[in-house]
Design an enzyme around this catalytic site. Structure first.
Site, PDB file in Angstrom:
ATOM      1  N   GLY A  15      -1.695  -2.003   9.019  1.00  0.00           N
ATOM      2  CA  GLY A  15      -1.496  -2.391   7.620  1.00  0.00           C
ATOM      3  C   GLY A  15      -2.747  -2.981   6.990  1.00  0.00           C
ATOM      4  O   GLY A  15      -3.767  -3.183   7.654  1.00  0.00           O
ATOM      5  N   SER A  43       4.021   4.357  13.978  1.00  0.00           N
ATOM      6  CA  SER A  43       2.563   4.254  14.061  1.00  0.00           C
ATOM      7  C   SER A  43       2.046   4.231  15.497  1.00  0.00           C
ATOM      8  O   SER A  43       0.840   4.378  15.732  1.00  0.00           O
ATOM      9  CB  SER A  43       2.074   2.989  13.340  1.00  0.00           C
ATOM     10  OG  SER A  43       2.359   3.080  11.964  1.00  0.00           O
ATOM     11  N   CYS A 131      -0.397 -15.913   0.077  1.00  0.00           N
ATOM     12  CA  CYS A 131      -1.792 -15.770  -0.367  1.00  0.00           C
ATOM     13  C   CYS A 131      -2.116 -16.624  -1.590  1.00  0.00           C
ATOM     14  O   CYS A 131      -3.147 -17.309  -1.638  1.00  0.00           O
ATOM     15  CB  CYS A 131      -2.102 -14.311  -0.655  1.00  0.00           C
ATOM     16  SG  CYS A 131      -0.827 -13.457  -1.617  1.00  0.00           S
ATOM     17  N   HIS A 251      -7.213 -12.386  -5.714  1.00  0.00           N
ATOM     18  CA  HIS A 251      -6.320 -13.045  -6.666  1.00  0.00           C
ATOM     19  C   HIS A 251      -7.126 -14.058  -7.473  1.00  0.00           C
ATOM     20  O   HIS A 251      -7.995 -14.751  -6.935  1.00  0.00           O
ATOM     21  CB  HIS A 251      -5.227 -13.827  -5.928  1.00  0.00           C
ATOM     22  CG  HIS A 251      -4.189 -12.972  -5.268  1.00  0.00           C
ATOM     23  ND1 HIS A 251      -4.133 -11.600  -5.369  1.00  0.00           N
ATOM     24  CD2 HIS A 251      -3.120 -13.324  -4.489  1.00  0.00           C
ATOM     25  CE1 HIS A 251      -3.095 -11.153  -4.685  1.00  0.00           C
ATOM     26  NE2 HIS A 251      -2.474 -12.174  -4.146  1.00  0.00           N
TER      27      HIS A 251
END
Lengths: 341, 341
Positions: A15, A43, A131, A251
């Site tokens: 990811g 995966s 985050c 961000h």
């Protein structure tokens, strides 16, 4: 030389965050004896690059955690709920990037620059905050120590990579479509599992997660709840408006903080400049301020637009930018792991 | 049938706002006897479309305003300073879109939904507020009337079209470059006349105008000063953080307002729903909220994400979106002109 070498499992290795974790482990010379990349059956069998070699991804099963010292999880909340207890049972310490355990009173929620000392209180699981919370609390820490505060109002400008690699592809594909005048495909933004999808290219979407009953989104309430827990101070009131913007990585946050006592602006700048993990970029007269395109790929939290409120002399405005995949996720997790070894 | 037909000059007719003014005059069936598009010598001789016909742009000179009843200016502050007195001297009423006269105590600063009654006090010039101010005060008006307030904290997400048609081209060209992996051209953003230019594509720039001495930008201080003047209330304290985002048309704003008395959230929604110029799009549970891609091309101010602050029970959060070229500029100017005829 590191004191000991450890076996590290990375769950969600393929990811967007998992990839950054691998790069971080390499770049920070983490003492990895064995790297064990794990993912879903789909995966498994693929490979990831680590220190120049191809390492095969194994399917995540309870047994896959045998012999693991540290397990870094970033494969979604449901996967963490299923496998974290299994990893702990087998002696691993889990650093979890998802929302699954963050508000569990038994689980430390850690940003090393703010509450590193809590790492040692873990009972097998340590949670990595959201985050948008991480970069905010790093910027707030020196202000909390020097001046105190109990009120923060924040509006975010969040990159699509917060929703994973597929969301990044969606933004670039939509941008191409809109530039060519064709209809953009809408499958992920604003929240993959919800019913409605809107284009994020050349748009701004005031929703970064599911809605709660009080009209705020879960992303907004994470900033409220996690900030109290990280500072161990229930008196801190945070109001958040979380918005997705057409940015790939990084961000940004517009912060208004009411400090607990009178302050000199230069003293605030000095506190930020000296703080761990912060790079001060603050000179509007010379057009110096943080921007996500510049912050992408860096581990630090960048702070600028430092200015005193025109109304409340104890009010302070800040603009805070950081790479949401790095300090907002992978870097913070690896920093916690570094403390563990 | 309109009571009288008038001669209308549009100064800056070929610009991003000028084009929208022409379209607005058409769509709103403004009683135009003669349209006189004006611009600099460089653009003179070109034509603009109006009611299906090509109309030749004339060079702006003092004499060009002879016989003009209403002159709509959107060609920059310096041009307004030069020509507004000339137009007034010749009997025209000027509706000025620039910053030149906004804070002049002799000049009404008008958003019809808020202070329409001031139009009649003009002495030849009426100023149109800044785009980001207009949509904010339209959203705040019903709250001011019903509940009162003296504190607003706003963070903006502003479209590049606020800097004109060339800035829109810059965003699309930069987006193409970055998608193709080539170096983007940087000539306009964040402020054309300043020294440094940064890419706006896939970025966020916390500067929308030149810096003032207090660390705020002029764009931010416009929101502070203009709001007080429009509401005729110096007690209103506004704190603004103005940010440019990769959006072509439509400014978004995250507002925090502390209301003057206790409120019921449904009463707030009702006040917004009934207010002139506002469309309420407020249902986060069903993913209904305003977004700039949807607002572009519409005259209204769209309001959503209406929610009570989790900390202060008198605190209210709003998300406000409007087309900066329409209600933020052209539509507001034409609405003022409509009142004049």
């Amino acid at each position: 030389m590191p004191s000991r070498e450890v076996t590290v499992a990375v769950l969600g290795a393929s990811g967007a965050v998992g990839q950054q974790i691998l790069r971080n482990l390499e770049e920070r010379n983490f003492p990895v004896k064995e790297l064990r990349p794990l993912a879903s059956a789909r995966s498994a069998g693929n490979t990831v690059k680590f220190r120049g070699e191809d390492v095969t991804i194994r399917e995540a099963t309870p047994e896959a955690f045998e012999g693991v010292d540290i397990a870094l999880f970033s494969a979604g909340g449901g996967v963490s709920e299923k496998f974290a207890p299994e990893a702990v049972k087998r002696g691993a310490v889990v650093v979890d990037n998802t929302n699954a355990f963050r508000m569990d009173p038994e689980v430390p929620l850690v940003v090393p620059e703010v509450n590193r000392d809590e790492i040692d209180n873990h009972k097998g699981i340590i949670a990595n905050p959201n985050c948008s919370t991480i970069q905010m609390v790093v910027a707030l820490k020196p202000l909390y120590e020097r001046f105190g505060f109990d009120r923060v109002i924040v509006s975010t400008y969040q990159a699509v990579s917060g929703s994973g690699a597929k969301a990044m592809e969606e933004l670039t594909e939509q941008s191409r479509s809109l530039l060519e005048g064709t209809e953009p495909k809408k499958e992920i933004m604003p929240v993959g599992k919800l019913e409605k999808h809107y284009p994020i290219a050349f748009n701004a979407i005031p929703q970064c997660d599911v809605a709660e009953d009080n009209g705020f989104t879960l992303e907004e309430m994470k900033m409220v709840r996690e900030t109290k827990k990280i500072f161990r101070d229930d008196a801190i009131g945070v109001t958040a408006t979380c918005v997705r913007v057409p940015v790939l990585r990084g961000h940004s946050e517009s912060l208004y903080v009411e400090l607990g006592k009178d302050f000199d602006l230069e003293e605030v700048r000095q506190a930020l400049r000296e703080a761990e993990g912060i790079v001060l970029q603050d000179d509007i007269a010379s057009q110096v301020y943080p921007m996500p395109l510049d912050a992408a790929g860096h581990d630090d939290v960048f702070v600028g637009r430092v200015r005193r409120d025109t109304v409340n002399p104890r009010g302070l405005n800040l603009w805070v930018v950081s790479d949401n995949l790095l300090k907002g996720a992978a870097t913070n997790a690896v920093q916690i792991a570094e403390h563990l070894v």
